[in-house]
Write an enzyme that holds these catalytic residues in place. Structure first.
Site, PDB file in Angstrom:
ATOM      1  N   SER A  34       0.737  -1.148  -0.098  1.00  0.00           N
ATOM      2  CA  SER A  34      -0.084   0.204  -0.056  1.00  0.00           C
ATOM      3  C   SER A  34       0.902   1.072   0.060  1.00  0.00           C
ATOM      4  CB  SER A  34      -0.833  -0.069   1.236  1.00  0.00           C
ATOM      5  OG  SER A  34      -0.196   0.023   2.376  1.00  0.00           O
ATOM      6  N   ASN A  45      -1.075  -3.288  13.268  1.00  0.00           N
ATOM      7  CA  ASN A  45      -2.446  -3.183  13.627  1.00  0.00           C
ATOM      8  C   ASN A  45      -2.811  -1.936  14.526  1.00  0.00           C
ATOM      9  OD1 ASN A  45      -2.317  -5.421  12.489  1.00  0.00           O
ATOM     10  ND2 ASN A  45      -3.456  -6.674  14.079  1.00  0.00           N
ATOM     11  N   THR A  57     -40.271  27.727  -5.873  1.00  0.00           N
ATOM     12  CA  THR A  57     -40.760  26.379  -5.475  1.00  0.00           C
ATOM     13  C   THR A  57     -41.189  25.639  -6.504  1.00  0.00           C
ATOM     14  OG1 THR A  57     -42.820  26.881  -5.069  1.00  0.00           O
ATOM     15  CG2 THR A  57     -41.635  27.340  -3.140  1.00  0.00           C
ATOM     16  N   HIS A  58     -40.704  24.259  -6.514  1.00  0.00           N
ATOM     17  CA  HIS A  58     -40.836  23.552  -8.018  1.00  0.00           C
ATOM     18  C   HIS A  58     -40.043  24.294  -9.316  1.00  0.00           C
ATOM     19  CE1 HIS A  58     -43.610  21.112  -5.347  1.00  0.00           C
ATOM     20  NE2 HIS A  58     -44.215  22.512  -4.934  1.00  0.00           N
ATOM     21  N   SER A  84     -16.207  27.119 -25.335  1.00  0.00           N
ATOM     22  CA  SER A  84     -16.789  25.817 -26.306  1.00  0.00           C
ATOM     23  C   SER A  84     -15.670  25.663 -27.531  1.00  0.00           C
ATOM     24  CB  SER A  84     -18.064  26.061 -26.801  1.00  0.00           C
ATOM     25  OG  SER A  84     -18.168  25.113 -28.222  1.00  0.00           O
ATOM     26  N   LYS A  89     -20.007  30.922 -26.297  1.00  0.00           N
ATOM     27  CA  LYS A  89     -20.302  29.859 -25.164  1.00  0.00           C
ATOM     28  C   LYS A  89     -19.595  30.370 -23.866  1.00  0.00           C
ATOM     29  CE  LYS A  89     -22.703  27.091 -24.660  1.00  0.00           C
ATOM     30  NZ  LYS A  89     -22.387  25.642 -24.982  1.00  0.00           N
ATOM     31  N   ASN A 133     -19.143  28.429 -20.392  1.00  0.00           N
ATOM     32  CA  ASN A 133     -19.715  27.504 -19.917  1.00  0.00           C
ATOM     33  C   ASN A 133     -19.232  27.255 -18.195  1.00  0.00           C
ATOM     34  OD1 ASN A 133     -20.621  26.307 -22.130  1.00  0.00           O
ATOM     35  ND2 ASN A 133     -18.531  25.258 -22.542  1.00  0.00           N
ATOM     36  N   GLU A 154     -20.386  22.615 -12.558  1.00  0.00           N
ATOM     37  CA  GLU A 154     -20.574  21.457 -13.016  1.00  0.00           C
ATOM     38  C   GLU A 154     -19.577  20.485 -12.416  1.00  0.00           C
ATOM     39  OE1 GLU A 154     -20.688  21.888 -17.169  1.00  0.00           O
ATOM     40  OE2 GLU A 154     -22.419  23.094 -17.497  1.00  0.00           O
ATOM     41  N   TYR A 182      -8.374  -6.837  13.501  1.00  0.00           N
ATOM     42  CA  TYR A 182      -8.058  -6.598  12.412  1.00  0.00           C
ATOM     43  C   TYR A 182      -8.063  -7.547  11.158  1.00  0.00           C
ATOM     44  CZ  TYR A 182      -4.878  -4.476   8.692  1.00  0.00           C
ATOM     45  OH  TYR A 182      -4.596  -3.663   7.543  1.00  0.00           O
ATOM     46  N   GLN A 233      -7.522  -2.374   4.726  1.00  0.00           N
ATOM     47  CA  GLN A 233      -6.343  -1.474   3.989  1.00  0.00           C
ATOM     48  C   GLN A 233      -7.234  -0.820   2.999  1.00  0.00           C
ATOM     49  OE1 GLN A 233      -2.410  -3.195   3.178  1.00  0.00           O
ATOM     50  NE2 GLN A 233      -3.036  -3.087   0.929  1.00  0.00           N
ATOM     51  N   LYS A 255      -8.036   3.597   2.871  1.00  0.00           N
ATOM     52  CA  LYS A 255      -7.172   4.569   2.989  1.00  0.00           C
ATOM     53  C   LYS A 255      -7.436   5.330   1.541  1.00  0.00           C
ATOM     54  CE  LYS A 255      -3.452   2.341   5.309  1.00  0.00           C
ATOM     55  NZ  LYS A 255      -4.366   1.317   5.681  1.00  0.00           N
TER      56      LYS A 255
END
Length: 466
Positions: A31, A119, A164-165, A286, A292, A294, A299, A326, A331, A334
């Site tokens: 690891s 451990n 709302t909605h 774009s 554009k 963006n 996002e 353990y 492991q 992590k």
């Protein structure tokens, strides 16, 4: 003895084994490629452990000082990028101990692991590392909140539709909208602070599972490592990963809040709304459409909420069937944790940048307001005239329908039309059609009136500063 057998013998656990390790198994098992980021936590825990061994009589002062000196040099090599990883370094713990013995000799270096298991060592390192990271994440979250609160205080004049909605509902202040998201992040801040004491539980001194046989002073370890409490059961202490699950759950919920704010701002930044404009620093263009701009930053914040949730769900599935104490499955804690910490740390800083640099368009916000959004105010007007609310709601609805049939704004209805709906209407009904006045009447705690915006700001700052 073959090279591969010698390779096995060199491992900390290699004495019992006579056969060689499959190279693929070694790669599958190791690891170090990701847990090396805990090098400082491992050094810190080992130096503290050497002090406990000194007090227990396992080390003398010269040996303890030599171990501390050697470990400090090891940490320096990591910090400078000079640490040379060897093929038999399974993880950060074996790598550091191997290098320590090379620096100060095996006779002294070999004593460091007395009464200690990987451990309890790995569990301690994880907690030390996460305590430090949690403090940094808290700072990032507080910085985001302070930007949100400061903008809300300064831009209190801007009025916009509340939805709302995704339908226009009632007028509110931009500040009220911004502080609505801040409330979610304030709860996240509270939860993160509540989580810290459950991270700060010391496992070191639990050994493999049955505790330390050298009367180790665990209170000394707790003090040296700045833990808040000590694990009371050695079997539980080496296997407990609830603190990681909780952290992943916290990160998932916080990123969900981030995603919802990002979604609102994506919508509000569209040409159809035009309420906000992102700075160029947090936007992209774009490849084919030059007009554009963006909102990629938002996002990505929205998208990474799924990534964070996935890491949390994946680790919980790894954890659910593991028997007591353990097991190597642990492991798997992590990589999800490291990824979530990295993701949310970056997300909070990006969000701070987005919020601090975007510009608002109060004119477009005001243009989006329509008089039918004051229909509830008409009902409230009649309530003040003594009409029961259920009846006023019905009358207000009729006024909306009448205006629609006439093809006019509700504020354009004539007095005789109002009287046709109810004899309680008087000339002062026209005072209802004022967006600022509508908002200012909502001055109960939690409302969007100016005085309540300032209250929200003051309360939020108090919670941020704790």
């Amino acid at each position: 003895m073959s090279g591969s057998e010698d390779f096995t013998k060199r491992k900390l656990w290699g004495g019992r084994f006579t056969g060689s390790t499959d190279p693929l198994m070694h790669e599958f098992n190791q690891s170090l490629k990701y847990d090396k980021r805990m090098y400082a936590a491992d050094v810190k825990g080992s130096i503290a452990f050497s002090k406990a061994l000194l007090k227990a009589g396992i080390l003398n002062e010269k040996e303890q000082e030599e171990i501390a000196r050697g470990l400090t040099l090891v940490q320096g090599e990591w910090e400078k990028g000079e640490f040379k990883i060897q093929p038999d370094d399974e993880d950060i713990h074996t790598a550091n101990e191997r290098r320590l013995s090379e620096i100060i000799g095996k006779d002294i270096g070999g004593k460091l692991h007395t009464g200690r298991s990987r451990n309890d060592q790995v569990a301690t390192d994880m907690r030390i590392w996460l305590m430090d990271e949690t403090k940094q994440v808290e700072d990032h979250l507080k910085a985001l909140l302070m930007v949100m609160v400061s903008r809300a205080e300064k831009e209190v004049d801007a009025i916009m539709p509340g939805y709302t909605h995704l339908q226009r509902a009632q007028p509110v202040r931009w500040s009220h909208f911004l502080l609505s998201h801040a409330q979610s992040f304030l709860s996240d801040l509270d939860r993160l602070r509540q989580l810290y004491p459950r991270i700060s539980v010391l496992p070191l001194g639990s050994a493999a599972l049955a505790g330390n046989p050298y009367s180790l002073d665990r209170e000394l370890l707790r003090t040296e490592l700045d833990f808040m409490s000590i694990g009371e059961n050695s079997m539980h202490a080496v296997a407990d990963r609830d603190f990681i699950v909780e952290w992943l759950q916290w990160a998932s919920l916080t990123m969900i809040h981030m995603s919802r704010m990002a979604e609102d701002l994506i919508i509000y930044s569209s040409a159809e709304f035009g309420f906000v404009t992102l700075s160029d620093a947090y936007s992209t263009g774009s490849s084919i459409m030059p007009q554009k701009k963006n909102p990629d930053s938002l996002e990505l914040l929205r998208g990474k909420s799924g990534r964070t949730f996935g890491q949390m769900a994946g680790f919980m599935m790894s954890l659910k069937g593991i028997p007591s104490t353990y097991n190597k499955d642990l492991q798997e804690d992590k990589e999800p944790l490291f990824d979530c910490v990295d993701t949310i740390s970056a997300a909070l800083r990006i969000a701070e940048g987005v919020i601090s640099t975007l510009s608002i368009n109060p004119i477009r916000m005001k243009q989006a307001l329509t008089m039918d959004m004051l229909a509830t105010d008409i009902a409230d007007y009649l309530v003040r005239k003594g009409v029961p609310f259920r009846e006023t709601h019905h009358i207000s609805g009729k006024a909306v329908a009448l205006a629609e049939n006439e093809g006019v704004q509700i504020s354009d209805l004539k007095m005789d039309q109002w009287l046709g709906l109810s004899d309680k209407f008087e000339q002062d009904v026209m005072e209802v059609f004022d967006f600022e006045n509508s908002i200012e009447k909502r001055n109960a705690i939690g409302g969007p009136a100016r005085v309540m915006i300032q209250r929200q700001v003051d309360v939020a700052r108090g919670r941020i500063e704790n």
